[in-house]
Design an enzyme around this catalytic site. Sequence first.
Site, PDB file in Angstrom:
ATOM      1  N   GLU A 180      63.027  50.435  69.674  1.00 25.15           N
ATOM      2  CA  GLU A 180      62.454  49.622  68.595  1.00 25.15           C
ATOM      3  C   GLU A 180      61.085  50.184  68.182  1.00 25.15           C
ATOM      4  OE1 GLU A 180      61.260  45.805  69.973  1.00 25.15           O
ATOM      5  OE2 GLU A 180      61.207  44.903  67.973  1.00 25.15           O
ATOM      6  N   HIS A 181      60.192  50.335  69.157  1.00 25.04           N
ATOM      7  CA  HIS A 181      58.870  50.918  68.905  1.00 25.04           C
ATOM      8  C   HIS A 181      58.765  52.250  69.644  1.00 25.04           C
ATOM      9  CE1 HIS A 181      58.161  46.448  68.976  1.00 25.04           C
ATOM     10  NE2 HIS A 181      57.622  46.731  67.812  1.00 25.04           N
ATOM     11  N   HIS A 231      97.215  48.504  36.571  1.00 22.69           N
ATOM     12  CA  HIS A 231      95.983  49.280  36.410  1.00 22.69           C
ATOM     13  C   HIS A 231      96.185  50.343  35.316  1.00 22.69           C
ATOM     14  CE1 HIS A 231      94.718  47.442  40.183  1.00 22.69           C
ATOM     15  NE2 HIS A 231      93.579  48.099  40.167  1.00 22.69           N
ATOM     16  N   HIS A 290      56.199  40.468  76.497  1.00 20.76           N
ATOM     17  CA  HIS A 290      56.971  39.602  75.593  1.00 20.76           C
ATOM     18  C   HIS A 290      57.930  38.688  76.364  1.00 20.76           C
ATOM     19  CE1 HIS A 290      55.862  40.181  71.478  1.00 20.76           C
ATOM     20  NE2 HIS A 290      55.853  41.481  71.597  1.00 20.76           N
ATOM     21  N   ASP A 305      52.279  45.318  64.988  1.00 24.40           N
ATOM     22  CA  ASP A 305      52.777  43.945  65.113  1.00 24.40           C
ATOM     23  C   ASP A 305      52.087  43.008  64.138  1.00 24.40           C
ATOM     24  OD1 ASP A 305      54.510  44.519  67.142  1.00 24.40           O
ATOM     25  OD2 ASP A 305      53.166  43.888  68.758  1.00 24.40           O
TER      26      ASP A 305
END
Lengths: 430, 430
Positions: free
Chosen positions: A327-328, A420, A262, A361
């Site tokens: 990630e993977h 309130h 990548h 992917d």
Amino acid sequence: MRIVKLTEESKKDILKNMLKRSPDNYGTYEATVKEIVENVHQNGDKALFEYTHKFDKADINASNVKVTDEEIEEAYKEVDAELLEVIRKAIKNIKEYHELQKRNSWITTKENGIMLGQKITPLKYVGVYVPGGKAAYPSTVLMNVVPAHVAGVENIIMTTPCDATGKVYPTTLVAAKEAGVTAVYKAGGAQAIAALAFGTESIPKVDKIVGPGNIFVALAKRTVYGHVSIDSIAGPSEILVLSDGSADPKYIAADLLSQAEHDELASAILVTTDAEFANKVSEWVDKFTEKLSRKEIIQKSLDNFGYILLADTLEEGIDVTNEIAPEHLEIMTKNPYDTMTKIRNAGAMFLGEYSSEPLGDYFAGPNHVLPTNGTARFFSPLGVDDFIKKSSIISYSRDALKDVYKDVAKFADSEYLTAHANSIRVRFED
Amino acid sequence: MRIVKLTEESKKDILKNMLKRSPDNYGTYEATVKEIVENVHQNGDKALFEYTHKFDKADINASNVKVTDEEIEEAYKEVDAELLEVIRKAIKNIKEYHELQKRNSWITTKENGIMLGQKITPLKYVGVYVPGGKAAYPSTVLMNVVPAHVAGVENIIMTTPCDATGKVYPTTLVAAKEAGVTAVYKAGGAQAIAALAFGTESIPKVDKIVGPGNIFVALAKRTVYGHVSIDSIAGPSEILVLSDGSADPKYIAADLLSQAEHDELASAILVTTDAEFANKVSEWVDKFTEKLSRKEIIQKSLDNFGYILLADTLEEGIDVTNEIAPEHLEIMTKNPYDTMTKIRNAGAMFLGEYSSEPLGDYFAGPNHVLPTNGTARFFSPLGVDDFIKKSSIISYSRDALKDVYKDVAKFADSEYLTAHANSIRVRFED
């Protein structure tokens, strides 16, 4: 690949080294990006088209900024028919998987007239940024658009840079059309992000911006965050393979390389309990790298952020995996299902020898937009949840409120918030 | 309260005025906060205790930074027994509501050996920041801690500033204990956020930090974002009441004031189709304000960001509500359930005359941490989803991959990623 014995010390070094991949040199471009964003915010189309002229060398104006049906038809003619079929199969799988992520609005009731609930509403306008040219991966278009479509987003607005002649990369257009994009605009870089965040005369303002991009795009997304929502800003890709030596070393080597290619900051790590297996994987990595088109990138990535880690036990391997929070994660153990139950932190888990990472992917269905750089400790894959928001519903009858009004007022009093308390008491006391 | 006719122009002005409440003057403190965060990151406890000495005037060290069981017991003695009972009832309701938000991990299978899924894992360490002193609202503790507890977070680490004698506000401690906090540390401000994000010798590193705070806390959270996850940074509170004139104007007035009392930047808006009703609400607002303890804050809030908007039709009122996207929306129409279906953007919706907004702040069950300042267009209430993360699961058999391997490789080829294609082909070709 370097082979390192897993120890407390080597682990610490590796974790520290991995963090070097975080983008920290944003500062240099921050001022430029802020100026671009501000200019487009103030001057809309005019500023946008000036930047397009400057950066993309294209002559774009209000009459040609939006991609026409004719341009899309033209793009279809340029895309390989077989590839189109593959894209359609992939969309079917991605759609099916993400359909299972959908959630219903719900209510719960009590017999004294209490109704509580949670209403799910899709975002109305979503912007998808797609980089230009060869970096325009059609898979990116699918993975960002299909979940928005499944979530029920009515307006999916894509922006992508055109070339100097005003043409958009055809595969991007075809993937956009197939995935269900509403409209595509020719705009790139920080100026496109600003146009989506604030709207211009031509480009509609969106609620959320997703999609990858270069450092200018990433910085622009950070700048507009809060005015709109954004996806998380992705870091370099990662794969970690956890193996007890039972899988084919050839497959593991090929899978490690698929992420190393990548970019130079990508990280490929094998954690294994088997030293001989480690050597075999390393040999296959060398053999494959020689033949691959991106071998220079791969070599740098492996030298900087590639490791084969030798663990004494599988438990040690699982621990370091959870610390890296990849990630993977490919789980290549004798019983990957059992191993999976022990994994806390991973973006996507690929189980067994035939669940090669690139399958995810492109094709299997789950999203490939995943948390990187250890953020799988707390972030999730992109999905339908990113394109909806929730509203709480509270409905009490008079009787139901009467039953508890003193409690509520008491709580408000304890916080010194008398208005309130008043708003509760006024309904039952004079 | 000022009464304004709803037109395109007045709407534009109001939306613009509302956005003035966004915190934009962060810049002034940014350098200071970065220095504090960096110092604690580098020097851990040492830096943390120095800042505690400097800002909180307290002598805190490794031996007394963690709140002891004895201190918690002591705190119980100081809290009103009735209030404790109310807190327990509130926790029960908050827990019940958030239990309904929980989701299961799931899988889906196909007979050729495909298993896809989504695994839900709670975060392991969560940090909850709670402001000190009177600003330490026990309701805040409950609303931030209970969802984390329900999500299954094992370690819920609270930090809160102590006073000069080292004492923590007793109601905070009791609320923390009741809600299920794992440990409480005496630390406040940006230094506490840094300690949670990076860990120190005394304070464990967390995966996510939630909870409100002053500008230093907010800036520190922005600074550490990415190293850890954070909740969204809350803006000033808001209420919008949408009414067709069918509800009691007295109730509406009281509800508007309940939010106006929060701070001068809070916003209270009534949108109504009934001019006479508008006048009545305005009169009640004046009457109540006189008697309320925080009347100066209320007056400023109303002058700056309070409006009664007269709409021609309910549809117009619904449209402007969706554009404002209020944090709290009270729907006071003849058929609030029907009106609710038309609302896209609101943090929490309160239906009918007896669903007064403070009921939701304290007691009903849904979370009171809600998106502000128009961000309900894309953000959601705090909830169980904020304390879990998802991991995708992909498992293919050899047969299943064989069926599609050419498609996957083809897709990879189209993106010029040859190592991706190789990792698929290597399993079936020589």
